[in-house]
Design a protein around this motif. Structure first.
Motif, PDB file in Angstrom:
ATOM      1  N   VAL A  74       0.857  -1.185   0.000  1.00  0.00           N
ATOM      2  CA  VAL A  74       0.000   0.000   0.000  1.00  0.00           C
ATOM      3  C   VAL A  74       0.894   1.235   0.000  1.00  0.00           C
ATOM      4  CG1 VAL A  74      -1.745   1.313   1.248  1.00  0.00           C
ATOM      5  CG2 VAL A  74      -1.857  -1.178   1.219  1.00  0.00           C
ATOM      6  N   GLY A  75       0.712   2.095  -0.987  1.00  0.00           N
ATOM      7  CA  GLY A  75       1.519   3.305  -1.040  1.00  0.00           C
ATOM      8  C   GLY A  75       2.958   2.995  -1.431  1.00  0.00           C
ATOM      9  N   GLY A  76       3.815   3.989  -1.277  1.00  0.00           N
ATOM     10  CA  GLY A  76       5.204   3.818  -1.678  1.00  0.00           C
ATOM     11  C   GLY A  76       6.171   3.797  -0.523  1.00  0.00           C
ATOM     12  N   LEU A  77       5.686   3.544   0.702  1.00  0.00           N
ATOM     13  CA  LEU A  77       6.556   3.575   1.875  1.00  0.00           C
ATOM     14  C   LEU A  77       7.070   2.205   2.287  1.00  0.00           C
ATOM     15  CD1 LEU A  77       4.635   6.169   4.093  1.00  0.00           C
ATOM     16  CD2 LEU A  77       6.554   6.562   2.544  1.00  0.00           C
ATOM     17  N   GLY A  78       6.618   1.169   1.618  1.00  0.00           N
ATOM     18  CA  GLY A  78       7.109  -0.163   1.934  1.00  0.00           C
ATOM     19  C   GLY A  78       6.457  -0.818   3.127  1.00  0.00           C
ATOM     20  N   VAL A  79       5.255  -0.375   3.494  1.00  0.00           N
ATOM     21  CA  VAL A  79       4.522  -0.986   4.611  1.00  0.00           C
ATOM     22  C   VAL A  79       3.339  -1.749   4.024  1.00  0.00           C
ATOM     23  CG1 VAL A  79       3.304  -0.613   6.775  1.00  0.00           C
ATOM     24  CG2 VAL A  79       5.189   0.906   6.120  1.00  0.00           C
ATOM     25  N   PRO A  80       3.397  -3.101   3.972  1.00  0.00           N
ATOM     26  CA  PRO A  80       2.319  -3.866   3.350  1.00  0.00           C
ATOM     27  C   PRO A  80       1.197  -4.201   4.334  1.00  0.00           C
ATOM     28  CG  PRO A  80       4.092  -5.331   3.931  1.00  0.00           C
ATOM     29  CD  PRO A  80       4.530  -3.950   4.358  1.00  0.00           C
ATOM     30  N   LEU A 125      18.341  -6.868  12.726  1.00  0.00           N
ATOM     31  CA  LEU A 125      18.060  -5.629  13.456  1.00  0.00           C
ATOM     32  C   LEU A 125      17.878  -4.431  12.536  1.00  0.00           C
ATOM     33  CD1 LEU A 125      20.549  -6.001  16.461  1.00  0.00           C
ATOM     34  CD2 LEU A 125      18.058  -6.240  16.509  1.00  0.00           C
ATOM     35  N   GLN A 126      18.259  -4.558  11.268  1.00  0.00           N
ATOM     36  CA  GLN A 126      18.114  -3.428  10.364  1.00  0.00           C
ATOM     37  C   GLN A 126      16.660  -3.048  10.119  1.00  0.00           C
ATOM     38  OE1 GLN A 126      19.533  -6.300   9.556  1.00  0.00           O
ATOM     39  NE2 GLN A 126      18.688  -7.139   7.645  1.00  0.00           N
ATOM     40  N   VAL A 127      15.730  -3.964  10.429  1.00  0.00           N
ATOM     41  CA  VAL A 127      14.318  -3.624  10.240  1.00  0.00           C
ATOM     42  C   VAL A 127      13.898  -2.509  11.195  1.00  0.00           C
ATOM     43  CG1 VAL A 127      13.719  -5.932   9.425  1.00  0.00           C
ATOM     44  CG2 VAL A 127      13.562  -5.405  11.859  1.00  0.00           C
ATOM     45  N   LEU A 128      14.641  -2.337  12.290  1.00  0.00           N
ATOM     46  CA  LEU A 128      14.299  -1.280  13.241  1.00  0.00           C
ATOM     47  C   LEU A 128      14.604   0.108  12.702  1.00  0.00           C
ATOM     48  CD1 LEU A 128      15.496  -2.891  16.605  1.00  0.00           C
ATOM     49  CD2 LEU A 128      13.169  -2.737  15.685  1.00  0.00           C
ATOM     50  N   SER A 129      15.307   0.167  11.593  1.00  0.00           N
ATOM     51  CA  SER A 129      15.556   1.458  10.950  1.00  0.00           C
ATOM     52  C   SER A 129      14.666   1.676   9.732  1.00  0.00           C
ATOM     53  CB  SER A 129      17.031   1.566  10.533  1.00  0.00           C
ATOM     54  OG  SER A 129      17.361   0.561   9.577  1.00  0.00           O
ATOM     55  N   GLY A 130      13.756   0.760   9.479  1.00  0.00           N
ATOM     56  CA  GLY A 130      12.881   0.851   8.329  1.00  0.00           C
ATOM     57  C   GLY A 130      11.501   1.366   8.678  1.00  0.00           C
ATOM     58  N   PRO A 131      10.605   1.423   7.700  1.00  0.00           N
ATOM     59  CA  PRO A 131       9.266   1.990   7.920  1.00  0.00           C
ATOM     60  C   PRO A 131       8.365   1.145   8.801  1.00  0.00           C
ATOM     61  CG  PRO A 131       9.435   1.066   5.720  1.00  0.00           C
ATOM     62  CD  PRO A 131      10.813   1.013   6.298  1.00  0.00           C
ATOM     63  N   THR A 132       8.656  -0.158   8.943  1.00  0.00           N
ATOM     64  CA  THR A 132       7.786  -1.027   9.743  1.00  0.00           C
ATOM     65  C   THR A 132       8.220  -1.127  11.202  1.00  0.00           C
ATOM     66  OG1 THR A 132       9.098  -2.973   9.158  1.00  0.00           O
ATOM     67  CG2 THR A 132       7.245  -2.426   7.711  1.00  0.00           C
ATOM     68  N   GLY A 182       3.049   3.020  15.114  1.00  0.00           N
ATOM     69  CA  GLY A 182       3.394   2.928  13.698  1.00  0.00           C
ATOM     70  C   GLY A 182       3.651   4.291  13.087  1.00  0.00           C
ATOM     71  N   VAL A 183       2.817   5.254  13.417  1.00  0.00           N
ATOM     72  CA  VAL A 183       3.009   6.631  12.927  1.00  0.00           C
ATOM     73  C   VAL A 183       4.315   7.211  13.466  1.00  0.00           C
ATOM     74  CG1 VAL A 183       2.120   8.982  13.115  1.00  0.00           C
ATOM     75  CG2 VAL A 183       0.574   7.114  12.501  1.00  0.00           C
ATOM     76  N   LEU A 184       4.589   6.977  14.742  1.00  0.00           N
ATOM     77  CA  LEU A 184       5.843   7.467  15.313  1.00  0.00           C
ATOM     78  C   LEU A 184       7.057   6.858  14.603  1.00  0.00           C
ATOM     79  CD1 LEU A 184       5.043   7.452  19.147  1.00  0.00           C
ATOM     80  CD2 LEU A 184       5.260   9.435  17.630  1.00  0.00           C
ATOM     81  N   GLY A 185       6.961   5.577  14.266  1.00  0.00           N
ATOM     82  CA  GLY A 185       8.054   4.937  13.534  1.00  0.00           C
ATOM     83  C   GLY A 185       8.269   5.560  12.161  1.00  0.00           C
ATOM     84  N   LEU A 186       7.188   5.889  11.490  1.00  0.00           N
ATOM     85  CA  LEU A 186       7.306   6.550  10.189  1.00  0.00           C
ATOM     86  C   LEU A 186       7.931   7.937  10.328  1.00  0.00           C
ATOM     87  CD1 LEU A 186       3.830   5.604   8.631  1.00  0.00           C
ATOM     88  CD2 LEU A 186       6.074   4.631   8.049  1.00  0.00           C
ATOM     89  N   MET A 187       7.558   8.638  11.353  1.00  0.00           N
ATOM     90  CA  MET A 187       8.105   9.980  11.569  1.00  0.00           C
ATOM     91  C   MET A 187       9.595   9.935  11.897  1.00  0.00           C
ATOM     92  SD  MET A 187       4.984  11.651  13.785  1.00  0.00           S
ATOM     93  CE  MET A 187       5.874  13.189  14.055  1.00  0.00           C
TER      94      MET A 187
END
Length: 235
Positions: A74-80, A125-132, A182-187
């Motif tokens: 969904v969208g272009g941020l990589g969060v399915p 652990l690199q997922v903690l730096s991603g959009p999810t 989730g919003v905080l993670g995106l920010m």
């Protein structure tokens, strides 16, 4: 002259408590002191049991299976859109706060150490730096919160109120925990302003609420069929 009066032997002392214990094979440690509200002959409850370990393992496997199912981008941020939120809510609702939280935490640890158990086969652990990242962190908190609500509802309310109360708890947990984090993670990770992060998150909300309904219906069915999983129901 002989005295025919029988000689009485001196009374023998009663066996000590230790001898009685040794003779009968009983263990005095099994007795609970009255100050702790125990009853003689009962053992103290154990914190970890085989059933809890099995349930945590089963629901960890359920979380892995939900992540393996391909998500809908969904969208272009990589969060399915995935089934992970459904599995997280179901885990908390069925297992309660402690075991539910442990199952989700174990799932995250498996992914962090390198197993491809996150959506799209991600790991590390690199997922903690991603959009999810915010959503992943929210899973543990959500399982704890909705699990605590489930424990209170199942122990203190009637069966006729279970679905309505658990739905309310699930909706609040989804919005206030999963989507807020989730919003905080995106920010934080994508450096989006609040308005852009909320706009990116909103498409996921309707589907998550529908998944809450499925999770609550399934959890209530489990508790009615197996009332000892979390709490004995009231009439």
């Amino acid at each position: 002259m002989t005295d025919n009066t029988p000689v009485r032997s001196a009374p023998q002392p009663a066996p000590s408590a230790s001898l009685k214990t040794f003779a009968t094979g009983s263990d005095t440690r099994r007795e609970s002191s009255p100050s702790h509200g125990g009853h003689p002959g009962r053992t103290a409850p154990r914190g970890v049991d085989a059933q809890s370990v099995a349930l945590v393992a089963v629901f960890t496997a359920l979380l892995v299976a939900a992540a393996v199912v391909p998500g809908i981008p969904v969208g272009g941020l990589g969060v399915p859109i995935t089934l992970q939120t459904l599995a997280v809510m179901l885990t908390g609702l069925v297992l309660g706060p402690v075991r539910g939280g442990l199952a989700v935490l174990l799932y995250l640890l498996l992914g962090f150490v390198g197993l491809p158990v996150f959506s799209r086969g991600q790991s590390g652990l690199q997922v903690l730096s991603g959009p999810t990242a915010g959503y992943l962190v929210s899973f543990v908190v959500a399982a704890l919160v909705v699990g605590l609500a489930a424990r209170v509802v199942l122990r203190r309310t009637r069966r006729s109120l279970w679905v309505a109360l658990l739905l309310a708890a699930s909706f609040v947990t989804t919005v206030a925990v999963v989507h807020v984090l989730g919003v905080l993670g995106l920010m934080v990770n994508l450096r989006l302003p609040l308005s852009a992060a909320v706009s990116a998150d909103l498409p996921f909300l309707p589907g998550d609420l529908v998944k809450d309904v499925v999770a609550v219906v399934a959890a209530v069915s489990v508790h009615r069929a197996f009332p000892d999983v979390l709490a004995r129901p009231r009439a």
